[in-house]
Each structure stands twice: as structure tokens, then as C-alpha cells.
Design a protein around this motif. Structure first.
Motif, mmCIF file in Angstrom:
data_model
loop_
_atom_site.group_PDB
_atom_site.id
_atom_site.type_symbol
_atom_site.label_atom_id
_atom_site.label_comp_id
_atom_site.label_asym_id
_atom_site.label_seq_id
_atom_site.Cartn_x
_atom_site.Cartn_y
_atom_site.Cartn_z
ATOM 1 N N SER A 6 4.283 26.789 44.644
ATOM 2 C CA SER A 6 3.025 27.371 44.385
ATOM 3 C C SER A 6 3.225 28.023 42.879
ATOM 4 N N HIS A 7 4.442 28.492 42.456
ATOM 5 C CA HIS A 7 4.273 29.387 40.945
ATOM 6 C C HIS A 7 4.362 27.696 40.318
ATOM 7 N N THR A 8 5.496 26.767 40.353
ATOM 8 C CA THR A 8 5.559 25.478 39.368
ATOM 9 C C THR A 8 4.389 25.082 39.266
ATOM 10 N N ALA A 9 3.522 25.017 40.157
ATOM 11 C CA ALA A 9 2.259 24.424 40.741
ATOM 12 C C ALA A 9 1.101 24.878 39.215
ATOM 13 N N THR A 10 1.086 26.073 39.495
ATOM 14 C CA THR A 10 0.624 27.122 38.259
ATOM 15 C C THR A 10 0.981 27.189 36.776
ATOM 16 N N ASP A 11 2.355 27.216 36.854
ATOM 17 C CA ASP A 11 2.729 26.800 35.807
ATOM 18 C C ASP A 11 2.583 25.295 34.995
ATOM 19 N N LEU A 12 2.378 25.021 35.793
ATOM 20 C CA LEU A 12 2.426 23.379 34.765
ATOM 21 C C LEU A 12 0.584 23.326 34.800
ATOM 22 N N PHE A 13 -0.114 23.497 35.535
ATOM 23 C CA PHE A 13 -1.728 23.521 35.462
ATOM 24 C C PHE A 13 -2.134 24.319 33.521
ATOM 25 N N GLU A 14 -1.093 25.800 34.096
ATOM 26 C CA GLU A 14 -1.781 25.561 32.370
ATOM 27 C C GLU A 14 -1.152 25.027 31.605
ATOM 28 N N ARG A 15 0.423 24.879 31.667
ATOM 29 C CA ARG A 15 0.859 23.640 30.274
ATOM 30 C C ARG A 15 -0.052 22.713 29.750
ATOM 31 N N MET A 16 -0.451 21.542 31.489
ATOM 32 C CA MET A 16 -1.710 20.551 31.329
ATOM 33 C C MET A 16 -2.130 21.116 30.431
ATOM 34 N N ARG A 17 -3.509 22.308 30.590
ATOM 35 C CA ARG A 17 -4.217 22.976 30.019
ATOM 36 C C ARG A 17 -4.398 22.594 28.013
#
Length: 269
Positions: A6-17
Motif C-alpha cells: 500500500s505504501h509503495t502504491a501510494t508513492d507511485l500514485f504521487e510520482r505519476m501525478r
């Protein structure tokens, strides 16, 4: 483990945006406009480039390529193959969406050629993945007639044999690389009522792969999580498919990292 993913997914979400990745989308006529708007709302930059005269050249420029076989023609297949070959040569990730691949011989042959080009991720509904794994599906055209859980074994087998990540999307999504597997809950039962929803998700997987090409499993989970969270939130203010579509696009645009993390529901298998 669930917390780590979940932490990794959130980090990727913020990086993508924050990155606004360029994604080449070879998709079908029905999906083009909606898929482009989904990517823009989510924070990516779509390019609907499909002709063989330029698709290969463009694939080397884009951060990732997505290929959807929804509406095929000889020139489109030629463009898909050129783009996939170019993406491989440029070491760019690409996603294959095998829409109704079992429906006709032409589709089966086109898909066989694309599978030989080693997609990074395959994303399909349960019926498509079951049939792709050699099983008997209950699919009818582009619609899935099978629940996601019945496609999980086929997805694991396909991921192992193909050497890629496989995402089965439906009421509860399933993602596997043959070794690791997760389920992702969320979304809305209105999503299947809107054409091109799955096609748009394929495009969004490409956006996440573009910013994390060496994390294909995590990037796919993060993309499906993005869809699931935005869809679940949009459903709360929707009265039907039309209002949901508007709320969903707005939800993708307005979603922030804190809300994404709070509402993300991942179950490690």
C-alpha cells in the motif's frame, strides 16, 4: 506485507501525478476519447498514435505503450506490431489488452503475434484471461461471463509462462506476476455500464509503468488501486451511468495521495 504494498502504491500514485508521463495508446474507436480523458484527469499525457507509418517511431519516444485489440484492421495490427517492437528495442514497457481475443480467428492470430513480442503487462477481464490460459470461458464478445476468482489460476499460469504481470479486472481485481498475487477491492457496479472503462484502465496501467518500468507488478497494483478508489468515491454521488462517468473523471482529477492511501484496499494472496 499489505502495508508495504500500500505504501509503495501510494508513492507511485504521487510520482505519476507529479511526472505527467507520456503514454502511447493504441486503442479502439469506442475508447479513444474516454481513455484520453481518463489519462488527463489522472495526471498523465495521452497520445493516440496508431498508424504503422509513425507508431513505431513514437513508441521509442513515449514513456510506455498500451495496445488494445478492440477494433482491429490490417493496418492497425501492423501499427501495433511496429509499436511493440519499437518499445522493446527502446526498453520501454508495454501493456496488452486482449479484447475478445477468442471471438474470431483473425483476433486469435493477431493476439498470437503480439504475445510473441513479450508484453510487460496483460490486462483483461476474467473470460479473456481464462481463454488466454487455454480454459473454457463463458465470455460473450467483449463482456466477461466469468467471475474474477475463477480466472486466478489461469492468470498465475499465464504470468509464469509469458514472463509478465497479469491483471484480471472485475468486481474485485486480481494482479499476479506468477509468484506474488494481490486482490484489490473498490470501484463501482456502474463501471461495467460505461463503455471503454476497462480500456481506459489499460491506458492508466501504462501511465504507471512509464514512471516505474522496473516495478511492473507494483505499478499495475497502483494503477488498479487508483481506479478502484476513484470509482468507489464517484459512486457515492452518482444516480446512474451518466452521472457516474462525470463523477469518476472528476474523482480521478481531484484525488490526492492522502485520500488514495486511506481508501486503498489491497489483500495479499
Amino acid at each position: 506485507m499489505t502495508t508495504e504494498i500500500s505504501h509503495t502504491a501510494t508513492d507511485l500514485f504521487e510520482r505519476m501525478r507529479a511526472t505527467n508521463p507520456l503514454v502511447q495508446c493504441i486503442t479502439n474507436y469506442v475508447a479513444m476519447n474516454y481513455a484520453a480523458n481518463v489519462l488527463l484527469a489522472a495526471g498523465a499525457s495521452p497520445a493516440m498514435v496508431h498508424t504503422p507509418e509513425e507508431s513505431g517511431e513514437f513508441a521509442a519516444i513515449a514513456g510506455a505503450l498500451t495496445v488494445n485489440i478492440g477494433t482491429l484492421s490490417p493496418s492497425w495490427v501492423e501499427g501495433m506490431i511496429a509499436a511493440a517492437k519499437s518499445a522493446n528495442d527502446a526498453e520501454k514497457p508495454w501493456v496488452l489488452d486482449p479484447v475478445a481475443h477468442f471471438a474470431t480467428g483473425y483476433r486469435r492470430n493477431a493476439l498470437a503475434g503480439l504475445l510473441k513480442l513479450n508484453p510487460t503487462v496483460i490486462r483483461g477481464n476474467a473470460s479473456e484471461i481464462i481463454a488466454l490460459g487455454g480454459g473454457q470461458s463463458a465470455g460473450q464478445g467483449v463482456d466477461s461471463g466469468d467471475p474474477v476468482e475463477q480466472a486466478e489460476d489461469a492468470a498465475r499460469s499465464l504470468a509464469s509462462s509469458q514472463g509478465c504481470v497479469v491483471a484480471v479486472t472485475g468486481a474485485v481485481d486480481f494482479v499476479t506476476d506468477g509468484t506474488r498475487s494481490v486482490r484489490i477491492a473498490g470501484g463501482s457496479d456502474l463501471m461495467p455500464k460505461i463503455t471503454a472503462t476497462g480500456c481506459s484502465l489499460t491506458a492508466l496501467v501504462g501511465a504507471y509503468l512509464a514512471i516505474a518500468p522496473d516495478q511492473a507488478f507494483d505499478a499495475t497494483v497502483a494503477a488498479l488501486g487508483n481506479f478502484a478508489v476513484a470509482g468507489e468515491i464517484a459512486a457515492k454521488t452518482s444516480n446512474g451511468p451518466a452521472s457516474f462517468m462525470t463523477a469518476f473523471i472528476d474523482g480521478l482529477h481531484n484525488l490526492d495521495g492522502a485520500t488514495y492511501a486511506k481508501n486503498l484496499r489491497i489483500d495479499v494472496q
